[in-house]
Design a protein around this motif. Sequence first.
Motif, PDB file in Angstrom:
ATOM      1  N   MET A   1     -37.347 115.820  65.662  1.00 40.62           N
ATOM      2  CA  MET A   1     -37.502 114.379  65.486  1.00 40.62           C
ATOM      3  C   MET A   1     -36.132 113.693  65.566  1.00 40.62           C
ATOM      4  N   THR A   2     -36.144 112.472  66.046  1.00 41.57           N
ATOM      5  CA  THR A   2     -34.910 111.697  66.110  1.00 41.57           C
ATOM      6  C   THR A   2     -35.128 110.299  65.532  1.00 41.57           C
ATOM      7  N   LYS A   3     -34.026 109.667  65.167  1.00 37.98           N
ATOM      8  CA  LYS A   3     -34.033 108.275  64.729  1.00 37.98           C
ATOM      9  C   LYS A   3     -32.989 107.509  65.523  1.00 37.98           C
ATOM     10  N   VAL A 300     -30.414 110.126  67.083  1.00 40.62           N
ATOM     11  CA  VAL A 300     -29.792 111.167  66.268  1.00 40.62           C
ATOM     12  C   VAL A 300     -30.897 112.040  65.688  1.00 40.62           C
ATOM     13  N   HIS A 301     -30.726 113.352  65.761  1.00 45.97           N
ATOM     14  CA  HIS A 301     -31.711 114.272  65.185  1.00 45.97           C
ATOM     15  C   HIS A 301     -31.793 114.080  63.671  1.00 45.97           C
ATOM     16  N   THR A 302     -32.964 114.382  63.125  1.00 47.83           N
ATOM     17  CA  THR A 302     -33.184 114.221  61.689  1.00 47.83           C
ATOM     18  C   THR A 302     -33.533 115.547  61.043  1.00 47.83           C
ATOM     19  N   LEU A 307     -30.725 111.655  58.589  1.00 46.82           N
ATOM     20  CA  LEU A 307     -30.009 112.028  59.796  1.00 46.82           C
ATOM     21  C   LEU A 307     -29.392 113.408  59.619  1.00 46.82           C
ATOM     22  N   ASP A 308     -29.432 114.208  60.669  1.00 48.27           N
ATOM     23  CA  ASP A 308     -28.770 115.504  60.643  1.00 48.27           C
ATOM     24  C   ASP A 308     -27.258 115.271  60.702  1.00 48.27           C
ATOM     25  N   PRO A 309     -26.509 115.692  59.674  1.00 48.68           N
ATOM     26  CA  PRO A 309     -25.072 115.383  59.627  1.00 48.68           C
ATOM     27  C   PRO A 309     -24.302 115.849  60.858  1.00 48.68           C
ATOM     28  N   GLU A 310     -24.550 117.080  61.297  1.00 46.29           N
ATOM     29  CA  GLU A 310     -23.801 117.604  62.437  1.00 46.29           C
ATOM     30  C   GLU A 310     -24.114 116.825  63.706  1.00 46.29           C
ATOM     31  N   ASP A 311     -25.392 116.444  63.885  1.00 45.20           N
ATOM     32  CA  ASP A 311     -25.747 115.697  65.088  1.00 45.20           C
ATOM     33  C   ASP A 311     -25.205 114.274  65.019  1.00 45.20           C
TER      34      ASP A 311
END
Length: 335
Positions: A1-3, A300-302, A307-311
């Motif tokens: 999933m992304t935001k 950005v990936h979640t 939000l995924d920090p690395e992404d």
Amino acid sequence: MTKKATVQYRYVNLDKLGEQFHLKNVVVDVLRRSAKGATGSRAQLVRHRKIDLDQDGSYVILNKMNDTALWDGPVFCGQLLHIRAGADVAGIMQSLEEDISELELRNITMGDDQRVVDGVLYFAIVHNHVGLIEGQRARSRTLERYLTRLLQDSGELEPGHPVILNAKLEGGSTVNEVSELFVSPQRSMSSDQVDTTSERGAGSAEGHGTTVFDVLETLGWSHEEIESLQAGLPEEGWIEGTFKMVFKQKAKKRAAKAAVARKQLEEALRNHHPASFGLRDPSGSTEKKGLARLAEKRDVHTVQDLLDPEDAMRVIVGLLRSWSTSGKIDCDFQS
């Protein structure tokens, strides 16, 4: 999933820090050193990276960072958290899928070691260039204040020399010196509630000036006068206003128009919505409603809803490289 997340650009104002200042290098150097009276570097222990900016028991913490093995390269990335104690948090214990007629709202008691995260900000620093994704209460202003305290506490900055992260304003013309500034706040509806309070926590960005009523209060209108004006509006009516600031200077016999550098506005307007402002230069050239900060939306990936920090860090660095390659920013990834 992304935001979808908005990546914004900032650059360090060097007026008080000096042209030799290098934000990325000094931040890395401070993190590699031990905090005063402590064992272990700031990079190793999160407790050495927490700062109580508002003196209210909440903390801003530099949490996740990019791999320390990469810190000698051009990029430093981080995740900033604004957290507070939360022993009495209102919440819902039931599932929204249950066959029930209403939800029960109750206080959820949290343990002594548990905290509520009010906001998360992600950022990347390349020399004196910064890309960031703001959170609800973790704003660009929060990052400025955190970096200032971190560097002052370590003796790298003198009091009165804060880290200021200017926005880069884009527009449809080449207005470099500004003689007039037009302010267009949001219109005030007849149903608006007049609120004379202003929250100014670690992540507060704008304060007064959000609506026409707010601007009238700033100009000296009393609470009663604003309420009276509001009461006189017809149903579904509203007030719109444009406020003009003209820069002046003393001439021999009269006041004459003056101009301020665009750079000064990039500092003054860095935490305000740029679409609320228009500019005019001494020659009459204007930018009205076309003003914008350098920023772009990205996927950005979640991880669940966060939000995924690395992404997030990867996306920010990628956009900084893109802006550098296109010439929008003068950023050298080799230094």
